[in-house]
Design a protein around this motif. Structure first.
Motif, PDB file in Angstrom:
ATOM      1  N   GLN A 197       0.776  -1.369  -0.165  1.00 14.90           N
ATOM      2  CA  GLN A 197       0.017   0.076  -0.142  1.00 14.90           C
ATOM      3  C   GLN A 197       0.961   1.222  -0.184  1.00 14.90           C
ATOM      4  N   ILE A 198       1.990   1.371   0.662  1.00 17.31           N
ATOM      5  CA  ILE A 198       2.877   2.553   0.901  1.00 17.31           C
ATOM      6  C   ILE A 198       3.507   2.666  -0.588  1.00 17.31           C
ATOM      7  N   LEU A 199       3.886   1.484  -1.334  1.00 12.98           N
ATOM      8  CA  LEU A 199       4.667   1.596  -2.466  1.00 12.98           C
ATOM      9  C   LEU A 199       3.669   2.184  -3.347  1.00 12.98           C
ATOM     10  N   ASP A 200       2.566   1.821  -3.355  1.00 15.56           N
ATOM     11  CA  ASP A 200       1.449   2.248  -4.575  1.00 15.56           C
ATOM     12  C   ASP A 200       1.148   3.794  -4.209  1.00 15.56           C
ATOM     13  N   LEU A 201       1.409   4.090  -3.000  1.00 16.74           N
ATOM     14  CA  LEU A 201       0.971   5.554  -2.449  1.00 16.74           C
ATOM     15  C   LEU A 201       2.125   6.415  -3.180  1.00 16.74           C
ATOM     16  N   LEU A 202       3.484   5.711  -2.874  1.00 17.97           N
ATOM     17  CA  LEU A 202       4.658   6.617  -3.543  1.00 17.97           C
ATOM     18  C   LEU A 202       4.431   6.805  -4.966  1.00 17.97           C
ATOM     19  N   LYS A 203       4.103   5.855  -5.875  1.00 16.76           N
ATOM     20  CA  LYS A 203       4.037   5.832  -6.925  1.00 16.76           C
ATOM     21  C   LYS A 203       2.679   6.776  -7.517  1.00 16.76           C
ATOM     22  N   GLU A 204       1.673   6.842  -6.826  1.00 21.34           N
ATOM     23  CA  GLU A 204       0.547   7.296  -7.184  1.00 21.34           C
ATOM     24  C   GLU A 204       0.903   8.899  -6.936  1.00 21.34           C
ATOM     25  N   LEU A 205       1.543   9.369  -5.942  1.00 22.27           N
ATOM     26  CA  LEU A 205       1.786  10.490  -5.683  1.00 22.27           C
ATOM     27  C   LEU A 205       3.099  11.232  -6.521  1.00 22.27           C
ATOM     28  N   GLN A 206       3.724  10.347  -7.018  1.00 21.09           N
ATOM     29  CA  GLN A 206       4.937  10.754  -7.941  1.00 21.09           C
ATOM     30  C   GLN A 206       4.231  11.028  -9.229  1.00 21.09           C
ATOM     31  N   ARG A 207       3.131  10.237  -9.549  1.00 19.20           N
ATOM     32  CA  ARG A 207       2.628  10.529 -10.940  1.00 19.20           C
ATOM     33  C   ARG A 207       1.838  11.731 -11.017  1.00 19.20           C
ATOM     34  N   LYS A 208       1.134  11.984  -9.744  1.00 15.39           N
ATOM     35  CA  LYS A 208       0.193  13.270  -9.719  1.00 15.39           C
ATOM     36  C   LYS A 208       1.212  14.547  -9.603  1.00 15.39           C
ATOM     37  N   ARG A 209       2.417  14.148  -8.817  1.00 22.16           N
ATOM     38  CA  ARG A 209       3.047  15.590  -8.565  1.00 22.16           C
ATOM     39  C   ARG A 209       4.481  15.663  -9.452  1.00 22.16           C
ATOM     40  N   HIS A 210       4.779  14.441 -10.044  1.00 17.26           N
ATOM     41  CA  HIS A 210       6.214  14.368 -11.145  1.00 17.26           C
ATOM     42  C   HIS A 210       7.384  14.865  -9.940  1.00 17.26           C
ATOM     43  N   THR A 211       6.996  14.108  -8.668  1.00 17.72           N
ATOM     44  CA  THR A 211       8.285  14.369  -7.770  1.00 17.72           C
ATOM     45  C   THR A 211       9.154  13.260  -8.078  1.00 17.72           C
ATOM     46  N   SER A 212      10.692  13.597  -7.919  1.00 19.13           N
ATOM     47  CA  SER A 212      11.846  12.744  -8.236  1.00 19.13           C
ATOM     48  C   SER A 212      12.093  12.094  -6.740  1.00 19.13           C
ATOM     49  N   ILE A 213      12.407  10.611  -6.805  1.00 18.13           N
ATOM     50  CA  ILE A 213      12.367   9.912  -5.579  1.00 18.13           C
ATOM     51  C   ILE A 213      13.605   9.184  -5.476  1.00 18.13           C
ATOM     52  N   ILE A 214      14.310   9.060  -4.410  1.00 20.38           N
ATOM     53  CA  ILE A 214      15.435   8.458  -4.064  1.00 20.38           C
ATOM     54  C   ILE A 214      14.973   7.318  -3.157  1.00 20.38           C
ATOM     55  N   LEU A 215      15.159   5.851  -3.393  1.00 20.44           N
ATOM     56  CA  LEU A 215      14.492   5.052  -2.500  1.00 20.44           C
ATOM     57  C   LEU A 215      15.749   4.373  -1.947  1.00 20.44           C
ATOM     58  N   ILE A 216      15.866   4.269  -0.722  1.00 25.05           N
ATOM     59  CA  ILE A 216      17.050   3.835   0.018  1.00 25.05           C
ATOM     60  C   ILE A 216      16.505   2.381   0.485  1.00 25.05           C
ATOM     61  N   THR A 217      17.292   1.128   0.290  1.00 28.51           N
ATOM     62  CA  THR A 217      16.525  -0.190   0.514  1.00 28.51           C
ATOM     63  C   THR A 217      17.570  -1.201   0.434  1.00 28.51           C
ATOM     64  N   HIS A 218      17.377  -2.305   1.291  1.00 30.51           N
ATOM     65  CA  HIS A 218      18.152  -3.561   1.011  1.00 30.51           C
ATOM     66  C   HIS A 218      17.152  -4.561   0.311  1.00 30.51           C
ATOM     67  N   ASP A 219      16.159  -4.193  -0.061  1.00 33.62           N
ATOM     68  CA  ASP A 219      14.867  -5.240  -0.434  1.00 33.62           C
ATOM     69  C   ASP A 219      14.715  -5.042  -1.933  1.00 33.62           C
ATOM     70  N   LEU A 220      15.053  -6.031  -2.619  1.00 32.66           N
ATOM     71  CA  LEU A 220      15.266  -5.951  -4.038  1.00 32.66           C
ATOM     72  C   LEU A 220      13.756  -6.038  -4.502  1.00 32.66           C
ATOM     73  N   GLY A 221      12.841  -6.801  -3.872  1.00 29.83           N
ATOM     74  CA  GLY A 221      11.385  -6.886  -4.215  1.00 29.83           C
ATOM     75  C   GLY A 221      10.762  -5.417  -4.053  1.00 29.83           C
ATOM     76  N   VAL A 222      11.071  -4.557  -3.063  1.00 26.40           N
ATOM     77  CA  VAL A 222      10.716  -3.282  -3.069  1.00 26.40           C
ATOM     78  C   VAL A 222      11.059  -2.588  -4.420  1.00 26.40           C
ATOM     79  N   VAL A 223      12.387  -2.501  -4.879  1.00 23.39           N
ATOM     80  CA  VAL A 223      12.855  -2.205  -6.018  1.00 23.39           C
ATOM     81  C   VAL A 223      12.096  -2.312  -7.423  1.00 23.39           C
TER      82      VAL A 223
END
Length: 338
Positions: free
Chosen positions: A193-219
């Motif tokens: 749900q959080i990942l979907d939210l970030l994708k939707e917010l990026q689509r609406k606002r055209h924000t650039s995102i830097i995602l820090i993670t160890h989880d390739l599934g999230v990537v």
């Protein structure tokens, strides 16, 4: 094309108990408008330190940016004073921290924590800022926001607290949103749900995102490009497809092989043997050489340059040298991760 953010040969170190820990060593990265760049690697690889350097949050002492540049819209943030960075943080570049409970003040109502940035950075009247806080809670999917804006963090679930942290980060329409392990403490359903939210917010606002993670599934669910970090260095960068289906660095192979596969018959996950290097005494050559099953003598002695494999893919590995023996990636990688 001019990059929104460009990091050039960044070196960050910490002076602790008489020794110097070289946490980030010569990192260079670019971020374009509207894209998501994932920085992946094991704990201690330098991912979070890199993100905190961008935000001007390296504690000095004991830490310092020893050299390098962090260019945001062409301006070098490394030379900014604390007062100048306070005007950037929250307004131009925001950060979602790993644990929402520690990111939120438990003694303050949620609405007040959102309103603070709006008043500071946008000189918004308090009544208008409160209405804006309700809008932001609605945007990130908080039910009944008119009521919940006056509640405290402990009255929210973990997933809802993370949504509040995202609302705070988005309050002033930042150009860049840095998400440091934003789903680590959440269960799989809430993660999605959080990942979907970030994708939707990026689509609406055209924000650039830097995602820090160890989880390739999230990537796999959110990134456009991926930078693989190990031992304080970037060892491979590429598009999502290049990293997942055409990786060239043995460390990237190891990360991908350790991912759970839906249709795999294997009873155990493949771990990468060994431990990350001690960055108070970093290796002279490739930092992954002591753990790499394909390491040669030159790997122990010299750090390879970044080999240019395409317009978007760069890999620092001696196996790509014309004189190196030909090595095939593991079967799981050749099969495209199936």
């Amino acid at each position: 094309m001019e990059h929104l953010l460009e990091i050039k040969d960044l070196n960050v170190q910490f002076n602790i108990f008489g020794s110097t820990v070289q946490a980030v060593r010569g990192v260079s990265l670019q971020l374009n408008q509207g894209e998501t760049l994932a920085i992946v690697g094991e704990s201690g690889s330098g991912k979070s330190v890199t993100s905190k350097a961008i935000m001007g949050l390296i504690p000095n002492p004991p830490g310092e940016i020893a050299s390098g540049e962090i260019l945001f819209q062409g301006k070098n943030l490394v030379h900014y004073s604390k007062k100048q960075m306070q005007k950037i943080r929250g307004k131009e570049i925001s950060m979602i921290f790993q644990d929402p409970m520690t990111a939120l003040n438990p003694t303050m109502r949620i609405g007040k924590q959102i309103i603070e940035g709006l008043i500071k950075h946008q000189s918004m009247p308090k009544s208008v800022a409160r209405d804006r806080a309700v809008e932001l809670l609605t945007l990130v999917g908080i039910p009944n926001p008119e009521k919940r804006v006056d509640e405290y963090p402990h009255q929210f679930s973990g997933g809802m607290r993370q949504r509040v942290v995202i609302a705070i980060a988005l309050a002033c329409h930042p150009n860049i949103l840095i998400a440091d392990e934003p789903t680590t403490a959440l269960d799989v359903t809430i993660q999605a749900q959080i990942l979907d939210l970030l994708k939707e917010l990026q689509r609406k606002r055209h924000t650039s995102i830097i995602l820090i993670t160890h989880d390739l599934g999230v990537v796999a669910n959110i990134a456009d490009r991926v930078a693989v970090m190990y031992g304080g260095k970037i060892v491979e960068t590429g598009t999502l497809d290049e990293i997942f289906y055409q990786p060239k660095h043995p460390y990237t192979w190891g990360l991908l092989s350790s991912m759970p596969k839906l249709h795999s018959k294997a009873k155990k996950l493949q771990a990468i043997p060994g431990s990350p290097p001690d960055l108070s005494d970093p290796p002279q050559g490739c930092p992954f050489a002591p753990r790499c099953p394909y390491a040669m003598k030159v790997c122990q002695e010299h750090m390879p340059d970044q080999a240019v494999l395409s317009d978007t893919q760069r890999t620092a590995c001696w196996l790509l040298d014309d004189r190196a023996p030909k090595v095939e990636p593991p079967e799981t990688i050749r099969a495209g991760g199936e």
